[in-house]
Design an enzyme around this catalytic site. Structure first.
Site, PDB file in Angstrom:
ATOM      1  N   GLY A   1       0.833  -1.124  -0.077  1.00 52.03           N
ATOM      2  CA  GLY A   1      -0.066  -0.004  -0.009  1.00 52.03           C
ATOM      3  C   GLY A   1       0.905   1.067   0.064  1.00 52.03           C
ATOM      4  O   GLY A   1       2.002   1.145   0.454  1.00 52.03           O
ATOM      5  N   GLY A   2       0.499   2.217  -0.679  1.00 48.27           N
ATOM      6  CA  GLY A   2       1.392   3.366  -0.794  1.00 48.27           C
ATOM      7  C   GLY A   2       2.675   3.267  -1.516  1.00 48.27           C
ATOM      8  O   GLY A   2       2.668   2.674  -2.436  1.00 48.27           O
ATOM      9  N   ASP A   3       3.731   3.644  -0.667  1.00 49.30           N
ATOM     10  CA  ASP A   3       4.865   3.569  -1.149  1.00 49.30           C
ATOM     11  C   ASP A   3       5.748   2.177  -0.350  1.00 49.30           C
ATOM     12  O   ASP A   3       6.997   2.431  -0.244  1.00 49.30           O
ATOM     13  CB  ASP A   3       5.622   4.625  -0.883  1.00 49.30           C
ATOM     14  CG  ASP A   3       6.109   5.120   0.461  1.00 49.30           C
ATOM     15  OD1 ASP A   3       4.914   5.057   1.181  1.00 49.30           O
ATOM     16  OD2 ASP A   3       6.883   5.541   0.867  1.00 49.30           O
ATOM     17  N   GLU A   4       4.948   1.436   0.207  1.00 42.41           N
ATOM     18  CA  GLU A   4       5.199   0.266   0.996  1.00 42.41           C
ATOM     19  C   GLU A   4       5.254  -0.998   0.399  1.00 42.41           C
ATOM     20  O   GLU A   4       4.087  -1.242  -0.074  1.00 42.41           O
ATOM     21  CB  GLU A   4       4.471   0.296   2.511  1.00 42.41           C
ATOM     22  CG  GLU A   4       5.109  -0.637   3.498  1.00 42.41           C
ATOM     23  CD  GLU A   4       4.537  -0.508   4.764  1.00 42.41           C
ATOM     24  OE1 GLU A   4       5.189  -0.127   5.824  1.00 42.41           O
ATOM     25  OE2 GLU A   4       3.302  -0.657   4.994  1.00 42.41           O
TER      26      GLU A   4
END
Length: 295
Positions: free
Chosen positions: A212-215
């Site tokens: 999710g996101g930049d993970e």
């Protein structure tokens, strides 16, 4: 004026039936196929008669599949399944088929009849929808849902084999600054690049997923010890230290990784992810471009 006798109604119906129909004798040799069979498989009737339906086997379905088939038929019951078959041209296709044993007037086995239809388009759409439900559309990596499913499988395997494996969480350093300075399209390019770079440095048995996101989330399959894990994490950090090209721009990119070992740092998915998350933030606080192992 004499007229040519008409074919019996059942034969006429079989010739115009939309499903591919195959009739065999008790030994499994083909004695009749209809037009739909010819169209679906590419085999003319004369090429099929005298052979067995094994002529369509792709070799992609194992012995267990055919054991179930014959167990049902020998018990006098119909067998329904989707077969992965091969046309005369060599192309594979999926056939949804039902096979039934036929009894003669004396009650003995007289042969088998099957009716099938090409469901390849349906299977392709099913795979597309399944992929969309389990993969991130931007990076094409497994998504959180698929990752957690694989993590559950990894836990069961590790418990059974009594071996270690590792969980990791990877975060892109200063990613918000990339979006602010270059725009979200550039940020997407960085996300795709990090995903590709991670996938190249992991084995087929390992997993990198967009969490999710930049993970991103990792599973390093066992057996693995601290030394082997350190080599993998070093490679991931080094591989993601290069600039990402976006048009004429070169965008600096690096990652911080936190990792946890099963069962040293936890025996459940939640515990391992919690320890990996804490280690990742420790790596970021230390300046990024590095990895840290859970404590």
């Amino acid at each position: 004026m004499s007229r040519k006798p008409r074919s019996p109604a059942p034969a006429w119906l079989l010739e115009h039936w939309p499903d591919a129909v195959v009739l065999t004798d008790a030994a499994g040799r083909i004695v009749y196929v209809n037009r739909a069979f010819e169209a679906m498989t590419g085999y003319a009737r004369a090429e099929a008669i005298g052979r067995t339906p094994a002529m369509l086997k792709s070799g992609k379905q194992g012995r267990a599949f055919y054991r179930r088939l014959w167990a049902r038929l020998r018990a006098g019951k119909p067998f329904r399944a989707v077969f992965l078959n091969r046309r005369k041209s060599g192309a594979l296709f999926h056939e949804e088929q039902v096979i039934r044993p036929l009894s003669g007037p004396d009650g003995r086995l007289a042969g088998y009849v099957s009716a099938g239809r090409d469901v390849s388009a349906h299977m392709r759409e099913h795979r597309r929808l399944e992929h969309a439900a389990t993969h991130d559309p931007l990076t094409a990596l497994p998504n959180r849902r698929l990752y957690l499913d694989r993590l559950g499988q990894a836990l069961h395997a590790a418990q059974r084999r009594k071996e270690r494996f590792a969980v990791g969480l990877l975060d892109i350093d200063r990613f918000k600054a990339v979006n602010t300075r270059y725009g979200h399209a550039a940020g997407d390019a960085v996300l795709r690049a990090v995903g590709r770079r991670c996938a190249r440095r992991l084995r087929a048995v390992d997993t990198v997923a967009r969490f999710g996101g930049d993970e991103f989330a990792l599973i390093i399959a066992g057996p693995v010890d601290r030394t082997a894990l350190a080599r993998v994490l070093d490679a991931l950090c080094a591989g993601n230290a290069r600039e990402v090209r976006y048009g004429r721009r070169r965008i600096a990119a690096s990652v911080s990784i936190g990792a946890a070992l099963y069962p040293v740092h936890g025996r459940s998915a939640a515990a391992l992810l919690r320890r990996a998350d804490a280690a990742m933030y420790a790596a970021k606080r230390a300046g990024g471009k590095r990895w840290a192992l859970g404590r």
